[in-house]
Design an enzyme around this catalytic site. Structure first.
Site, PDB file in Angstrom:
ATOM      1  CD1 TRP A 133      -2.182  -2.163   1.895  1.00 14.21           C
ATOM      2  CD2 TRP A 133      -2.937  -1.330  -0.044  1.00 14.21           C
ATOM      3  NE1 TRP A 133      -3.176  -2.997   1.417  1.00 14.21           N
ATOM      4  CE2 TRP A 133      -3.654  -2.519   0.248  1.00 14.21           C
ATOM      5  CE3 TRP A 133      -3.230  -0.633  -1.216  1.00 14.21           C
ATOM      6  CZ2 TRP A 133      -4.653  -3.021  -0.592  1.00 14.21           C
ATOM      7  CZ3 TRP A 133      -4.220  -1.136  -2.058  1.00 14.21           C
ATOM      8  CH2 TRP A 133      -4.910  -2.302  -1.742  1.00 14.21           C
ATOM      9  CG  ASP A 165      -3.572   3.941   3.855  1.00 11.20           C
ATOM     10  OD1 ASP A 165      -4.685   3.767   4.404  1.00 11.20           O
ATOM     11  OD2 ASP A 165      -3.197   3.291   2.854  1.00 11.20           O
ATOM     12  CE  LYS A 191      -8.999  -3.281   3.366  1.00  8.82           C
ATOM     13  NZ  LYS A 191      -7.987  -2.297   2.993  1.00  8.82           N
TER      14      LYS A 191
HETATM   15  C1  LIG Z   1      -7.378  -1.892   1.647  1.00  4.60           C
HETATM   16  C2  LIG Z   1      -6.344  -0.848   1.754  1.00  4.60           C
HETATM   17  C3  LIG Z   1      -6.206   0.157   0.789  1.00  4.60           C
HETATM   18  C4  LIG Z   1      -7.058   0.213  -0.464  1.00  4.60           C
HETATM   19  O1  LIG Z   1      -8.338   0.592  -0.144  1.00  4.60           O
HETATM   20  P1  LIG Z   1      -9.456   0.829  -1.288  1.00  4.60           P
HETATM   21  O2  LIG Z   1     -10.565   1.402  -0.449  1.00  4.60           O
HETATM   22  O3  LIG Z   1      -9.762  -0.501  -1.875  1.00  4.60           O
HETATM   23  O4  LIG Z   1      -8.926   1.779  -2.264  1.00  4.60           O
HETATM   24  C5  LIG Z   1      -5.241   1.131   0.994  1.00  4.60           C
HETATM   25  N1  LIG Z   1      -4.452   1.115   2.070  1.00  4.60           N
HETATM   26  C6  LIG Z   1      -4.555   0.158   3.030  1.00  4.60           C
HETATM   27  C7  LIG Z   1      -3.643   0.200   4.200  1.00  4.60           C
HETATM   28  C8  LIG Z   1      -5.499  -0.848   2.892  1.00  4.60           C
HETATM   29  O5  LIG Z   1      -5.588  -1.800   3.820  1.00  4.60           O
END
Ligand SMILES: *Cc1c(COP(=O)(O)O)cnc(C)c1O
Length: 366
Positions: free
Chosen positions: A109, A178, A202
């Protein structure tokens, strides 16, 4: 006489995202699905410009602010496009000089974030876990962060590799995190960050909505030639109602926050989730068959990664098949990392964890 509706057994859901939601939240949503409050309509059918929906939105924001202790000089935005769009929006909005962005590289990521930042400006990787295949977090103690960098980017929890920062660096440039896979799992000091973003699917709700928490002074940085929808300013000035927001997903975030508050907020959920993760790590560490490749100090309480000691795929696929037979799904590792992974987000159940722990323990005696 009223009969209690009987629900079919819930699957033990270890998916990494979209992921398990609290059953009580789903039941609450079900109970008001067709008749929300006194509207005679579903939340899905409300105009986003109506009073009842404005109340839903205001409530979700207020509860997020309470849970996380978000200071008043931060805006909370509900956007679309996932965390993946934030990889682009962050640099489009925050790059205001010719200095490179400082980035801490901890996996897939952060790499994707880096790729998008590079479309806008240069990136300086100040620390990287790549040489250890991201099984450990890089040491930040010696890092000289550039105070003039437009921002510093960090990924708080590495969903794919199962590592998680327990502390965040103090930087004079705005720290951007993030937090897609661990937001609302523990108390954090929001004032340490310039911007926090997280896709909801998540840990805080269904897919389709992305939460952005941004310090007010950063709203004015965006060049005016950036498309309207991609400017944070647009959404801040319009209370996330510039266009039609994902109304039902925002409503669900409100219900999840309400559930967390009823449990005792973030300190309480942190105690619950770390204890659950510890049970799984203990089972793995004591297993003659499986191991967790990650450095003990970096292990995530949200995503527990493990694999067969011999690297034998057939052990893992047999384990997955038996897990499936026992009602457990989502235990396959991410396609880029292989192995096994159990996601233990806030809504994970003790029953699911017990079933998993038991299976790991039994596997050793085969
Ligand atoms: C799942 C995830 C993403 C991507 O998320 P989307 O909503 O599918 O764009 C980005 N960063 C992390 C840390 C993630 O776990």
């Amino acid at each position: 006489m009223t009969t209690t509706p009987s629900f079919p057994t819930r699957t033990h859901n270890f998916n990494a995202g979209p992921a398990v939601l609290p059953l009580s939240v789903l039941q609450k949503a079900q109970s008001e699905l067709c008749h929300f409050n006194d509207t005679g309509m579903s939340v899905m059918e409300l105009s986003h410009r109506s009073k009842p929906f404005e109340a839903v939105l205001a409530r979700a924001e207020a509860q997020l602010r309470t849970l996380m202790g978000i200071p008043s000089h931060y805006h909370v935005l509900f956007l679309q496009g996932g965390a993946s769009l934030q990889f682009s929006m962050v640099p489009m909005n925050l790059v205001h000089n010719t200095q490179p962005v400082d980035l801490i590289h901890t996996g897939v990521w952060s790499k994707k974030a880096m790729t998008e930042i590079k479309r806008v400006t240069d990136v300086r990787v100040v620390a990287s876990g790549e040489s250890q295949q991201f099984t450990a977090l890089p040491d930040l103690s010696g890092v000289g962060f550039n105070p003039d960098a437009p921002f510093v980017h960090i990924t708080s929890n590495n969903t794919i590799y199962g590592t998680q920062w327990s502390q965040f660096p103090v930087t004079s440039a705005p720290l951007v995190a993030d937090m897609s896979s661990d937001i609302l799992s523990r108390p954090i000091d929001v004032s340490q960050f310039g911007l926090i973003y997280a896709g909801a699917q998540k840990n805080i709700g269904p897919s389709g909505v992305t939460v952005v928490i941004i310090r007010d002074d950063l709203l004015t940085r965006c060049p005016h030639n950036v498309p309207t929808m991609l400017q944070y300013r647009t959404h801040a000035e319009n209370q996330s109602l510039y266009n039609t927001p994902p109304t039902f997903a925002i409503y669900m975030i409100g219900l999840v926050c309400e559930w967390l508050l009823s449990l005792g907020g973030l300190p309480a959920i942190e105690g619950i989730t770390t204890a659950r993760a510890q049970r799984v790590y203990d089972a793995i560490d004591n297993s003659p068959v499986f191991l967790c490749p990650n450095d003990a100090s970096a292990r995530s309480s949200m995503n527990v990664v493990f694999r067969s000691k011999t690297g034998d795929d057939s052990v893992e696929s047999a384990f997955l098949a038996e897990a499936n037979r026992r009602g457990m799904v989502g235990l396959k590792g991410h396609r880029s990392a292989g192995g096994l992974r159990a996601s233990l987000y806030n809504a994970q159940t003790d029953d699911a964890v017990s079933a998993l722990v038991q299976l790991i323990e039994e596997w050793g005696t085969h």
